[in-house]
Write an enzyme that holds these catalytic residues in place. Structure first.
Site, PDB file in Angstrom:
ATOM      1  CB  SER A 241       6.133  -0.426   6.043  1.00 22.97           C
ATOM      2  OG  SER A 241       5.490  -1.204   5.281  1.00 22.97           O
ATOM      3  NE  ARG A 327       1.327  -2.421  -4.927  1.00 14.16           N
ATOM      4  CZ  ARG A 327       2.298  -2.015  -3.700  1.00 14.16           C
ATOM      5  NH1 ARG A 327       2.253  -1.729  -2.854  1.00 14.16           N
ATOM      6  NH2 ARG A 327       4.207  -1.508  -4.348  1.00 14.16           N
TER       7      ARG A 327
END
Ligand code: CMX
Length: 435
Positions: A241, A327
């Protein structure tokens, strides 16, 4: 000029001079070589772009301007009595390289609120889409519709000096980020709640207001959204992305065209869509086994069955990371604090124990550990956000922060159009002297 813009301009002007000097003095030096395996294998690991907002270490995981996630949780401003960082603070950090003060973050919250109104034609565009259109497709289209008001595109058409590109890119990025929660919430309520929409709450921060417009008021869920929208924001420049954003933007497409492209990359199941795939896969396992408390042996068998069907285990593996994703760990800590008895969370933790053993035993998987997507769905499900086809939109709203900051820097540094070289298979065979 506002304080963030001023600071961004000063910092980026200085780096622009540095880059120019580096190019002049060291332009011919080699930083990398490309092997045939990298050339055929998705350019894995080839150092080929400069991207400053974050950097990914295979062992340590992501650092945003040098700060890891535990440090950000300590240092970034929060709401009064809040435990999680505000994403506004991370955006400031990525733009300037400096941890913002509480006053600076409060200003940014207010600034995004001021810019958050979404033109009616964007909602009309969404309303024209066929029922059942995937939320990520809706999101991408809505972002393109927002581009109707691009200041960059307008200024370019009028004839702007290339040294000033950064200015409308900053304005567009701020406007787009401000509007995304409203657009994304509209998609959620349109798709799953029969078009019953919820007005923004002007008292809330960017992430808190997003949660509110989705239809959630639980304090802990609002905290989760602040954490979620912070940790998904950026993962250096090479991921699909961020790289798409950089590539499309390098042609001087505006931020809306670039970000819509980035979202189309995020919507693939090997990238951001893995967050929906993880929970879908867990739901299917629960259904097939007839229990939401499966034994470890049952889970192990289910993993083997998935692999034997020629599918990947979603939420596991990574092109760069070689350790459990920080994360993932941040979300695990959140679950330990707030919802440790949740059955789906328990399955996620059992998977964390078993999947790496199984993937490790195959031999070919370079990273058997969980990535960010392995945990997020279980947290959302707990608070009632069960419509998993929507999950990648949440990822996308967060990703806007990092990749927009990255694109502002691209324009401020005057980086050129991206144009690597492709070769044909015949060229390669010839080069390798293969008949
Ligand atoms: N399950 C099964 N097989 C896996 C696997 C997994 N989770 N991860 C990697 N493999 C396989 C690959 O498909 C590849 O197989 P082939 O040689 O048969 O093609 C082999 O192991 C080697 O792959 P790799 O070098 O370890 O991984 P890549 O860099 O090629 O791919 C990724 C990385 C993330 C696409 C891959 O690990 C994967 O498909 N994971 C599952 C999907 C996922 O969770 N994606 C989200 C990533 C995070 C994000 O972007 O949001």
């Amino acid at each position: 000029m506002d304080a963030l813009k001023e600071k961004f301009y000063q910092k980026s002007s200085a780096v622009k001079v540095e880059i120019k000097n580096i190019l002049k003095e060291h332009g011919d030096k080699k930083v990398d070589e490309v092997t045939v395996a990298q050339l055929i294998g998705g350019m894995r690991g080839v150092k080929s772009m400069v991207y400053d907002t974050s950097a990914l270490d295979p062992e340590e995981g992501i650092r945003f301007r040098g700060y890891n996630i535990p440090q950000l949780k300590e240092l970034l401003p929060r709401i009064p009595d809040g435990r999680e960082p505000l994403p506004e603070g991370l955006f400031w950090l990525m733009m300037t390289g400096e941890i913002p003060t509480q006053a600076e973050v409060d200003w940014l919250t207010a600034e995004w609120r001021k810019r958050s109104e979404v033109p009616q034609h964007v909602f009309d565009t969404l309303d024209a889409l066929a029922p059942g259109t995937h939320p990520m497709t809706q999101f991408s289209i809505a972002i393109l519709a927002l581009g109707h008001d691009s200041i960059f595109a307008k200024r370019y058409e009028e004839g702007i000096n290339k040294n000033d590109y950064w200015d409308p890119m900053y304005e567009d990025s701020m406007n787009m980020i401000a509007k995304l929660p409203r657009v994304a919430a509209y998609i959620y309520r349109r798709t799953f709640f029969d078009n019953h929409h919820i007005a923004p709450d002007p008292e809330l921060d960017w992430a808190g207001n997003f949660a509110h417009m989705l239809g959630f008021e639980n304090r802990d869920f609002l905290s989760l959204m602040r954490l979620y929208l912070t940790i998904h924001a950026d993962h250096e420049g090479g991921n699909a992305s961020a790289h798409t954003m950089h590539l499309v933007g390098s042609t001087l497409s505006d931020v809306y065209l670039s970000f819509s492209g980035a979202m189309n990359a995020l919507a693939g199941p090997l990238h951001g869509l893995a967050n929906q795939e993880v929970i879908k896969w867990i739901f299917e396992m629960v259904e097939e086994l007839g229990t939401d408390r499966p034994s470890k042996d049952q889970i192990r068998q289910y993993i083997h069955d998935t692999l034997n069907e020629g599918k990947v285990i979603p939420g596991y593996g990574h092109a760069v990371l070689r350790q459990p994703d920080p994360r993932f760990i941040a979300q695990m800590k959140f679950a330990e604090t707030y919802i440790k008895d949740d059955p789906i969370v328990q399955i996620v933790w059992d998977l964390f124990e078993i999947v790496p053993q199984v993937l490790g035993s195959i031999g070919k998987v370079k990273n058997p550990w969980p990535n960010v997507d392995a945990h997020s769905g279980s947290l959302l499900v707990h608070y009632g956000l069960k419509e998993y086809t929507y999950y990648t939109v949440l990822f996308g709203v967060s990703r806007a922060l990092g990749v927009s900051a990255g694109l502002c820097w691209d324009r401020a540094l005057g980086l050129p159009i991206e144009r690597p070289k492709s070769i044909t298979t015949d060229w390669l065979k010839n080069f390798l002297s293969i008949n």
